[in-house]
Design a protein around this motif. Structure first.
Motif, PDB file in Angstrom:
ATOM      1  N   GLU A 172       0.830  -1.206   0.000  1.00 18.08           N
ATOM      2  CA  GLU A 172       0.000   0.000   0.000  1.00 18.08           C
ATOM      3  C   GLU A 172       0.865   1.256   0.000  1.00 18.08           C
ATOM      4  OE1 GLU A 172      -3.967  -1.621   2.378  1.00 18.08           O
ATOM      5  OE2 GLU A 172      -2.198  -1.012   3.511  1.00 18.08           O
ATOM      6  N   ILE A 173       1.979   1.208   0.738  1.00 18.55           N
ATOM      7  CA  ILE A 173       2.898   2.350   0.757  1.00 18.55           C
ATOM      8  C   ILE A 173       3.513   2.557  -0.619  1.00 18.55           C
ATOM      9  CG2 ILE A 173       5.085   3.228   1.694  1.00 18.55           C
ATOM     10  CD1 ILE A 173       4.401   1.782   4.308  1.00 18.55           C
ATOM     11  N   SER A 174       3.870   1.455  -1.272  1.00 17.60           N
ATOM     12  CA  SER A 174       4.483   1.564  -2.602  1.00 17.60           C
ATOM     13  C   SER A 174       3.521   2.207  -3.592  1.00 17.60           C
ATOM     14  CB  SER A 174       4.922   0.189  -3.106  1.00 17.60           C
ATOM     15  OG  SER A 174       3.811  -0.606  -3.472  1.00 17.60           O
ATOM     16  N   LYS A 175       2.241   1.866  -3.490  1.00 13.61           N
ATOM     17  CA  LYS A 175       1.246   2.456  -4.379  1.00 13.61           C
ATOM     18  C   LYS A 175       1.016   3.922  -4.044  1.00 13.61           C
ATOM     19  CE  LYS A 175      -1.288  -1.831  -5.373  1.00 13.61           C
ATOM     20  NZ  LYS A 175      -2.590  -2.538  -5.233  1.00 13.61           N
ATOM     21  N   GLU A 176       1.001   4.242  -2.770  1.00 15.41           N
ATOM     22  CA  GLU A 176       0.754   5.620  -2.337  1.00 15.41           C
ATOM     23  C   GLU A 176       1.879   6.555  -2.754  1.00 15.41           C
ATOM     24  OE1 GLU A 176      -1.254   8.785  -0.339  1.00 15.41           O
ATOM     25  OE2 GLU A 176      -1.929   6.774  -0.914  1.00 15.41           O
ATOM     26  N   LEU A 177       3.118   6.063  -2.668  1.00 12.83           N
ATOM     27  CA  LEU A 177       4.288   6.902  -2.947  1.00 12.83           C
ATOM     28  C   LEU A 177       4.875   6.678  -4.344  1.00 12.83           C
ATOM     29  CD1 LEU A 177       6.174   6.688   0.482  1.00 12.83           C
ATOM     30  CD2 LEU A 177       4.496   8.383  -0.289  1.00 12.83           C
ATOM     31  N   TYR A 178       4.272   5.752  -5.101  1.00 11.96           N
ATOM     32  CA  TYR A 178       4.750   5.455  -6.457  1.00 11.96           C
ATOM     33  C   TYR A 178       6.213   4.994  -6.466  1.00 11.96           C
ATOM     34  CZ  TYR A 178       0.482   7.677  -8.153  1.00 11.96           C
ATOM     35  OH  TYR A 178      -0.822   8.003  -8.395  1.00 11.96           O
ATOM     36  N   ILE A 179       6.526   4.117  -5.527  1.00 13.08           N
ATOM     37  CA  ILE A 179       7.858   3.518  -5.487  1.00 13.08           C
ATOM     38  C   ILE A 179       7.682   2.004  -5.356  1.00 13.08           C
ATOM     39  CG2 ILE A 179       9.034   5.531  -4.517  1.00 13.08           C
ATOM     40  CD1 ILE A 179       8.771   4.327  -1.762  1.00 13.08           C
ATOM     41  N   SER A 180       8.741   1.247  -5.591  1.00 13.77           N
ATOM     42  CA  SER A 180       8.637  -0.208  -5.540  1.00 13.77           C
ATOM     43  C   SER A 180       8.549  -0.695  -4.093  1.00 13.77           C
ATOM     44  CB  SER A 180       9.850  -0.843  -6.221  1.00 13.77           C
ATOM     45  OG  SER A 180      11.016  -0.626  -5.451  1.00 13.77           O
ATOM     46  N   GLU A 181       8.047  -1.916  -3.923  1.00 16.56           N
ATOM     47  CA  GLU A 181       7.981  -2.500  -2.586  1.00 16.56           C
ATOM     48  C   GLU A 181       9.387  -2.691  -2.021  1.00 16.56           C
ATOM     49  OE1 GLU A 181       5.147  -5.672  -1.663  1.00 16.56           O
ATOM     50  OE2 GLU A 181       4.292  -5.387  -3.669  1.00 16.56           O
ATOM     51  N   GLY A 182      10.344  -3.005  -2.903  1.00 12.15           N
ATOM     52  CA  GLY A 182      11.724  -3.149  -2.449  1.00 12.15           C
ATOM     53  C   GLY A 182      12.274  -1.851  -1.890  1.00 12.15           C
ATOM     54  N   THR A 183      11.930  -0.734  -2.545  1.00 14.36           N
ATOM     55  CA  THR A 183      12.368   0.574  -2.055  1.00 14.36           C
ATOM     56  C   THR A 183      11.726   0.884  -0.706  1.00 14.36           C
ATOM     57  OG1 THR A 183      12.641   1.403  -4.306  1.00 14.36           O
ATOM     58  CG2 THR A 183      12.461   3.046  -2.575  1.00 14.36           C
ATOM     59  N   VAL A 184      10.453   0.519  -0.548  1.00 12.27           N
ATOM     60  CA  VAL A 184       9.768   0.715   0.738  1.00 12.27           C
ATOM     61  C   VAL A 184      10.488  -0.070   1.831  1.00 12.27           C
ATOM     62  CG1 VAL A 184       7.645   0.327   2.047  1.00 12.27           C
ATOM     63  CG2 VAL A 184       7.523   1.130  -0.309  1.00 12.27           C
ATOM     64  N   ALA A 185      10.817  -1.331   1.527  1.00 11.85           N
ATOM     65  CA  ALA A 185      11.513  -2.173   2.501  1.00 11.85           C
ATOM     66  C   ALA A 185      12.854  -1.560   2.893  1.00 11.85           C
ATOM     67  CB  ALA A 185      11.709  -3.579   1.931  1.00 11.85           C
ATOM     68  N   ASN A 186      13.549  -0.986   1.918  1.00 13.15           N
ATOM     69  CA  ASN A 186      14.837  -0.345   2.205  1.00 13.15           C
ATOM     70  C   ASN A 186      14.656   0.862   3.124  1.00 13.15           C
ATOM     71  OD1 ASN A 186      16.256  -2.163   0.613  1.00 13.15           O
ATOM     72  ND2 ASN A 186      16.177  -0.878  -1.211  1.00 13.15           N
ATOM     73  N   TYR A 187      13.603   1.654   2.857  1.00 10.65           N
ATOM     74  CA  TYR A 187      13.324   2.803   3.718  1.00 10.65           C
ATOM     75  C   TYR A 187      13.040   2.347   5.149  1.00 10.65           C
ATOM     76  CZ  TYR A 187      13.079   6.485   0.153  1.00 10.65           C
ATOM     77  OH  TYR A 187      13.390   7.417  -0.808  1.00 10.65           O
ATOM     78  N   ILE A 188      12.248   1.300   5.284  1.00 12.40           N
ATOM     79  CA  ILE A 188      11.891   0.819   6.614  1.00 12.40           C
ATOM     80  C   ILE A 188      13.123   0.306   7.358  1.00 12.40           C
ATOM     81  CG2 ILE A 188      10.646  -1.022   7.840  1.00 12.40           C
ATOM     82  CD1 ILE A 188       8.352  -0.611   5.879  1.00 12.40           C
ATOM     83  N   SER A 189      13.991  -0.412   6.660  1.00 12.19           N
ATOM     84  CA  SER A 189      15.234  -0.890   7.282  1.00 12.19           C
ATOM     85  C   SER A 189      16.095   0.274   7.755  1.00 12.19           C
ATOM     86  CB  SER A 189      16.025  -1.745   6.283  1.00 12.19           C
ATOM     87  OG  SER A 189      15.325  -2.919   5.953  1.00 12.19           O
ATOM     88  N   THR A 190      16.164   1.327   6.936  1.00 14.04           N
ATOM     89  CA  THR A 190      16.948   2.516   7.301  1.00 14.04           C
ATOM     90  C   THR A 190      16.352   3.201   8.523  1.00 14.04           C
ATOM     91  OG1 THR A 190      17.600   2.876   4.995  1.00 14.04           O
ATOM     92  CG2 THR A 190      17.789   4.748   6.488  1.00 14.04           C
ATOM     93  N   ILE A 191      15.017   3.312   8.548  1.00 11.39           N
ATOM     94  CA  ILE A 191      14.333   3.945   9.680  1.00 11.39           C
ATOM     95  C   ILE A 191      14.577   3.163  10.958  1.00 11.39           C
ATOM     96  CG2 ILE A 191      12.053   4.465  10.653  1.00 11.39           C
ATOM     97  CD1 ILE A 191      11.163   4.978   7.685  1.00 11.39           C
ATOM     98  N   LEU A 192      14.444   1.835  10.894  1.00  9.57           N
ATOM     99  CA  LEU A 192      14.686   0.985  12.060  1.00  9.57           C
ATOM    100  C   LEU A 192      16.098   1.187  12.598  1.00  9.57           C
ATOM    101  CD1 LEU A 192      13.004  -2.346  10.870  1.00  9.57           C
ATOM    102  CD2 LEU A 192      12.159  -0.798  12.639  1.00  9.57           C
ATOM    103  N   SER A 193      17.060   1.269  11.685  1.00 10.34           N
ATOM    104  CA  SER A 193      18.461   1.446  12.092  1.00 10.34           C
ATOM    105  C   SER A 193      18.694   2.816  12.726  1.00 10.34           C
ATOM    106  CB  SER A 193      19.369   1.264  10.875  1.00 10.34           C
ATOM    107  OG  SER A 193      20.717   1.510  11.204  1.00 10.34           O
ATOM    108  N   LYS A 194      18.179   3.866  12.079  1.00  7.73           N
ATOM    109  CA  LYS A 194      18.397   5.221  12.580  1.00  7.73           C
ATOM    110  C   LYS A 194      17.768   5.447  13.953  1.00  7.73           C
ATOM    111  CE  LYS A 194      18.886   7.769   8.215  1.00  7.73           C
ATOM    112  NZ  LYS A 194      18.317   8.852   7.365  1.00  7.73           N
TER     113      LYS A 194
END
Length: 213
Positions: A172-194
């Protein structure tokens, strides 16, 4: 013979895309090389061809204007110029951080669009006051409301966190932001780390309360 500015037009709306092409072709100083429906097509073209100014919509499938701006700025000589609506405030800020030379509203008069492209081609930045004022107001409201440490995150990461807090899945995030699911997963991993968080549920709690635990 006048030296023409080599332009590409990228917008997933064919009406906007073809309308802009007609407008620019009416001026002898422009050479519209090609039109595209997403950022990846524009990037691929600019990697193989000499382009002066790349007109980019913000919200597009496959690759949006924000990501395309970053890639073009880092890997080509094309100067990105964003085409925007009033709903794109968050994206505009990140696009400018990624190297966009300016932005203009899609409903501008043809003469204003022509002048903006010429200014960007000359190395100047184009920022319309009416849009800039709205973005500033939007930023003030969000800054007052957010409880997280905003200095840790990019605007896009905060946007992903907001959608996670609303219960959106990666798809749903990928559709909302017009990015791939893989990119969403990368963002989430970065957020968790930060934020030093262990799983995505904690992202929602952190975003809403500012507390990691």
């Amino acid at each position: 013979m006048i030296e023409q500015i080599r332009v590409i037009i990228t917008d997933d709306n064919s009406f906007v895309r073809e309308g802009m092409k007609i407008i620019l072709n009416s001026y002898e100083e422009f050479n519209v090389l090609a039109t595209f429906q997403n950022g990846k097509e524009a990037v691929d073209y600019c990697m193989e061809n000499e382009v002066d100014v790349a007109l980019l919509d913000i919200r597009m499938p496959v690759m949006d204007g924000v990501e395309a701006t970053k890639v073009l700025t880092e890997n080509s000589t094309a100067k990105p110029l964003i085409l925007t609506t009033f709903d794109d405030d968050d994206y505009i800020l990140e696009a400018i951080q990624n190297g966009a030379k300016g932005y203009l509203l899609k409903n501008n008069d043809p003469e204003q669009i022509r002048d903006a492209i010429k200014m960007v081609h000359k190395g100047q930045n184009v920022m319309q006051n009416i849009v800039l004022d709205k973005i500033k107001l939007n930023l003030i409201k969000k800054t007052e409301a957010l409880k997280i440490n905003k200095a840790l995150f990019t605007d896009r990461e905060i946007g992903v966190m907001e959608l996670v807090a609303k219960g959106f899945s990666n798809r749903e995030i990928s559709k909302e932001l017009y990015i791939s699911e893989g990119t969403v997963a990368n963002y989430i991993s970065t957020i968790l780390s930060k934020a030093n968080l262990k799983h995505r549920t904690k992202i929602a709690i952190y975003y809403l309360t500012g507390k990691a635990e």
